[in-house]
Design an enzyme around this catalytic site. Sequence first.
Site, PDB file in Angstrom:
ATOM      1  N   LYS A 112       0.835  -1.207   0.000  1.00  0.00           N
ATOM      2  CA  LYS A 112       0.000   0.000   0.000  1.00  0.00           C
ATOM      3  C   LYS A 112       0.872   1.261   0.000  1.00  0.00           C
ATOM      4  CE  LYS A 112      -2.107  -1.285   3.851  1.00  0.00           C
ATOM      5  NZ  LYS A 112      -1.601  -2.633   4.146  1.00  0.00           N
TER       6      LYS A 112
ATOM      7  N   ARG B  22      -9.646   0.610   8.355  1.00  0.00           N
ATOM      8  CA  ARG B  22      -9.262  -0.768   8.653  1.00  0.00           C
ATOM      9  C   ARG B  22     -10.353  -1.511   9.417  1.00  0.00           C
ATOM     10  NH1 ARG B  22      -3.348   0.043   8.232  1.00  0.00           N
ATOM     11  NH2 ARG B  22      -2.215  -1.897   8.536  1.00  0.00           N
TER      12      ARG B  22
ATOM     13  N   ARG C  93      11.717  -6.614   5.168  1.00  0.00           N
ATOM     14  CA  ARG C  93      11.687  -5.172   5.478  1.00  0.00           C
ATOM     15  C   ARG C  93      12.262  -4.925   6.870  1.00  0.00           C
ATOM     16  NH1 ARG C  93       6.013  -2.094   5.574  1.00  0.00           N
ATOM     17  NH2 ARG C  93       5.725  -3.434   7.381  1.00  0.00           N
TER      18      ARG C  93
ATOM     19  N   ARG D 108      10.998  -3.883   9.868  1.00  0.00           N
ATOM     20  CA  ARG D 108      10.626  -2.781  10.758  1.00  0.00           C
ATOM     21  C   ARG D 108      10.419  -3.363  12.163  1.00  0.00           C
ATOM     22  NH1 ARG D 108       5.647   0.081   8.147  1.00  0.00           N
ATOM     23  NH2 ARG D 108       4.498  -1.277   9.569  1.00  0.00           N
TER      24      ARG D 108
ATOM     25  N   ARG E   8      -0.910  -9.709  13.011  1.00  0.00           N
ATOM     26  CA  ARG E   8      -1.422  -8.682  12.092  1.00  0.00           C
ATOM     27  C   ARG E   8      -2.257  -9.319  10.974  1.00  0.00           C
ATOM     28  NH1 ARG E   8       4.005  -5.730  10.803  1.00  0.00           N
ATOM     29  NH2 ARG E   8       2.826  -4.554   9.262  1.00  0.00           N
TER      30      ARG E   8
END
Length: 182
Positions: A13, A88, A127, A129, A140
């Site tokens: 996104k 969301r 990634r 993070r 998640r």
Amino acid sequence: MILILFGPPGAGKGTQADLLKEKFNLLHLSTGDLLREEVSNETALGIKAKEFMDAGELVTDELIIAMIKNKIDNTTSVNGFLFDGFPRTISQAEALNDMLKNSSKEVDKVISLEVDDSILIKRLLERGRSDDNESTIKNRLDVYKSQTLPIKDFYSKDNKLIQIKGNQTVEDVNSDIVSNLS
Ligand code: B4P
């Protein structure tokens, strides 16, 4: 023009928002980026949000809706908005409709990036993070399926949903989105 980028964590996104905001001259509002800014500035909102984000849970609707309302109310002279990671939940989607209705606007299109879980997990681990560890990612994805996925029906009823194969290259995903919008 009011667009929503929709999809599971790691669907791309934010990656696609960076390309689309330039092309259509839209104000990019990423609730994930806004929350991370609050966390790094150690604001009262950031301190509350961090706990939810570290656990892979959604930050409460009340906090998110107030944050977005504040941005919309304080923005003038843009071509439109590009929402990324918002709404969301169904409550957030209803609140967005109400906010837009106040200025006689509505959501134009919802771009849903479709990617298999195995690819999402690989991307997020790469990634790296702080909320990209294995147990947080799993939560998640579960939270996405139970709380966020129902939004697809909410928007498909109104014929606003565009489904895009998100497991292609960044450039191919982008050109699919652009051709579906024109
Ligand atoms: P977000 O910041 O929205 O994070 P995300 O879903 O992980 O990211 P995105 O889909 O944007 O992936 P990206 O482009 O970076 O949310 C973080 C947290 O904030 C949530 O867990 C929640 O706690 C909270 N939150 C945010 N909004 C909320 C709301 N509305 N309500 C309640 N809580 C909220 O891509 C990921 C990786 O894939 C990148 O490394 C990228 O380079 C790579 N990639 C992208 N596209 C690719 C492609 N086509 N091919 C290969 N790799 C690709």
